[in-house]
Design an enzyme around this catalytic site. Structure first.
Site, PDB file in Angstrom:
ATOM      1  N   HIS A  37      -6.118  18.334 -24.865  1.00 46.68           N
ATOM      2  CA  HIS A  37      -6.274  18.484 -23.409  1.00 46.68           C
ATOM      3  C   HIS A  37      -6.106  17.148 -22.696  1.00 46.68           C
ATOM      4  CE1 HIS A  37      -8.715  22.425 -24.162  1.00 46.68           C
ATOM      5  NE2 HIS A  37      -7.447  22.521 -24.482  1.00 46.68           N
ATOM      6  N   ASP A  47     -12.797  12.334 -23.563  1.00 46.61           N
ATOM      7  CA  ASP A  47     -13.716  11.207 -23.359  1.00 46.61           C
ATOM      8  C   ASP A  47     -13.328   9.935 -24.134  1.00 46.61           C
ATOM      9  OD1 ASP A  47     -14.461  11.801 -26.016  1.00 46.61           O
ATOM     10  OD2 ASP A  47     -16.176  13.004 -25.387  1.00 46.61           O
ATOM     11  N   ASN A  69     -11.525  17.134 -26.358  1.00 46.47           N
ATOM     12  CA  ASN A  69     -12.265  16.183 -25.526  1.00 46.47           C
ATOM     13  C   ASN A  69     -11.340  15.163 -24.875  1.00 46.47           C
ATOM     14  OD1 ASN A  69     -14.450  17.582 -26.282  1.00 46.47           O
ATOM     15  ND2 ASN A  69     -15.216  16.098 -27.756  1.00 46.47           N
ATOM     16  N   PRO A 108     -22.235  15.624 -20.912  1.00 45.13           N
ATOM     17  CA  PRO A 108     -22.532  17.061 -20.930  1.00 45.13           C
ATOM     18  C   PRO A 108     -21.304  17.891 -21.321  1.00 45.13           C
ATOM     19  CG  PRO A 108     -22.414  16.249 -18.660  1.00 45.13           C
ATOM     20  CD  PRO A 108     -22.288  15.054 -19.555  1.00 45.13           C
ATOM     21  N   ASP A 109     -21.530  19.044 -21.962  1.00 50.38           N
ATOM     22  CA  ASP A 109     -20.408  19.938 -22.254  1.00 50.38           C
ATOM     23  C   ASP A 109     -20.193  20.849 -21.046  1.00 50.38           C
ATOM     24  OD1 ASP A 109     -22.395  21.835 -22.422  1.00 50.38           O
ATOM     25  OD2 ASP A 109     -22.166  22.244 -24.563  1.00 50.38           O
ATOM     26  N   PHE A 110     -19.345  21.860 -21.179  1.00 47.99           N
ATOM     27  CA  PHE A 110     -19.089  22.778 -20.060  1.00 47.99           C
ATOM     28  C   PHE A 110     -20.102  23.902 -20.014  1.00 47.99           C
ATOM     29  CE2 PHE A 110     -14.218  22.387 -19.142  1.00 47.99           C
ATOM     30  CZ  PHE A 110     -14.488  21.259 -18.408  1.00 47.99           C
ATOM     31  N   ARG A 111     -20.283  24.535 -21.175  1.00 43.61           N
ATOM     32  CA  ARG A 111     -20.889  25.864 -21.126  1.00 43.61           C
ATOM     33  C   ARG A 111     -22.310  25.969 -21.639  1.00 43.61           C
ATOM     34  NH1 ARG A 111     -15.604  26.045 -22.102  1.00 43.61           N
ATOM     35  NH2 ARG A 111     -14.352  27.149 -20.579  1.00 43.61           N
TER      36      ARG A 111
END
Ligand code: CNA
Length: 365
Positions: A192, A175, A173, A99-102
């Site tokens: 990040h 991931d 990302n 899932p993404d954040f927003r």
């Protein structure tokens, strides 16, 4: 094969609705724009905020035959040694199941109630983590790159590299899917940080993903085996932490050299990543592939003639260079690959690599 046809169909439909969306700028906007332009020029001259003549000259240059995905494709075809920088966010991994954040309802920020946080972002705040690491590791279990496979979008970026066109890929990302897709580390900037490695917060002893994963999957907070005290935190950048030096060092070089910027699957709200889009030359085309328009120039910057943000202006009066292709990242990348004559190659690469990853994980079980 049918999958490919479906994708092409979807791509064409998405492209149509995209064109309709971008062509629907109202007359009122045009009037506002010409007023705005007069005020901008006046302010720019009076306040000397920008070197007005330089700005005007460069922004008048027509860099794309047309301000559309076809214009971008022509541009790449005409520039044999086109240096492309790609920027990505969580949206390129959602089709892998992360899932993404927003995004509304499916985004992580909408599903954090169970962790009882003071506010959603606390889960990625260093101070909160030092006091209470459990919520982060519970969430990490959902985010861990376990069983996830890179998406067609990841493999499209790899194709850009294989074709010698990728200057660098900047990702927000954590991931590790870019690594898994076979992008070499020197072409990758994990702005990040990453789950790939970790470190004890007390004695700084280094750990690898495989070790952290074991603990996290068991529902444990990973504790350092060297000092037996510190919590091992994955090397992802939390709010309140500095971005890696590699990010600053390479961004200073790469963006000024880029011939084309492609931004995919990001809301472009997290700084300083988001403002990288402003660091390419004024004549460098910028293509956004995303479900929604993001990162657009705000009214104040527009008024002051500042080069901040993307300008999706199909009226082409400024020799427009920013293209928004709205839709799913994978569909957008398939479409782009198709138009560049690499459609089959991308499909084959995805198929071959997914088979390889499936057989690797089957042999581990
Ligand atoms: P975000 O703020 O959640 O924005 C995602 C953007 O992608 C939104 O504009 C969505 O509309 C769009 N989007 C979602 N799915 C698709 C899709 N399939 N096709 C096209 N567009 C899509 O995420 P950002 O990356 O902009 O925010 C930065 C944060 C998110 C970074 O700090 C990351 O570390 C963090 N994050 C990373 C992951 C990951 O590693 N996969 C997951 C969740 C959050």
């Amino acid at each position: 094969m049918s999958e490919h046809n479906n994708d092409t169909d979807k791509g064409e439909k998405a492209e149509k609705s995209n064109e309709e969306a971008t062509n629907s700028s109202s007359e009122q906007e045009e009037v506002e724009d010409s007023d705005m332009e007069k005020i901008r020029k006046y302010l720019a001259q009076k306040l000397r905020l920008v070197e007005s003549s330089d700005y005007d000259e460069q922004s008048q240059q027509k860099v794309l035959r047309e301000v559309s995905i076809d214009g971008i494709v022509d541009y790449i075809k005409q520039n044999e040694n086109c240096k492309i920088v790609t920027m990505a966010g969580a949206g390129i991994s959602t089709s892998a199941g992360i899932p993404d954040f927003r995004s509304p309802s499916s985004g992580l920020y909408h599903n954090l109630e169970k962790y009882n946080l003071p506010h959603p972002q606390a889960i990625f705040e260093l101070d909160f983590f030092m006091e209470n690491p459990e919520p982060f590791f519970t969430l990490a279990k959902e985010l861990l790159p376990e069983g996830f496979k890179p998406t067609p979008c990841h493999y499209f970026i790899r194709l850009l590299w294989e074709k010698g066109l990728l200057l660098r890929h900047y990702t927000q990302n954590i991931d590790t899917l870019e690594r898994m897709a076979g992008l070499p580390p020197e072409k990758l900037v994990e702005a990040h940080g990453t789950f790939y490695t970790g470190r004890c917060l007390k004695c700084r002893a280094p750990y690898m993903l495989s070790w952290m994963k074991e603990k996290i999957i068991e529902g444990l907070v990973p504790k350092c085996e060297e000092c037996n005290e510190g919590v091992v935190k994955p090397d992802i950048v939390f709010f309140g932490e500095m971005l890696p030096d590699r990010f600053h060092f390479l961004a200073d070089r790469d963006f000024a050299q880029a011939d084309l910027l492609i931004i995919m699957g990001s809301s472009l709200v997290v700084q300083p990543f988001a403002s990288l889009v402003d660091r390419v030359r004024p004549t460098c085309p910028r293509l956004l592939i995303n479900k929604e328009k993001v990162g657009m120039q705000d009214r104040l910057s527009r008024l002051l003639g500042l080069r901040h943000g993307l300008i999706f202006d199909t009226r082409n009066s400024h020799g427009g260079r920013d293209v928004a292709w709205l839709g799913d990242c994978d569909t957008g990348c398939h479409l782009l690959a198709e138009k560049l004559g690499w459609g089959e190659e991308l499909k084959d690469l995805v198929e071959k690599e997914h088979e390889r990853l499936d057989s690797e994980s089957a042999s581990k079980d």
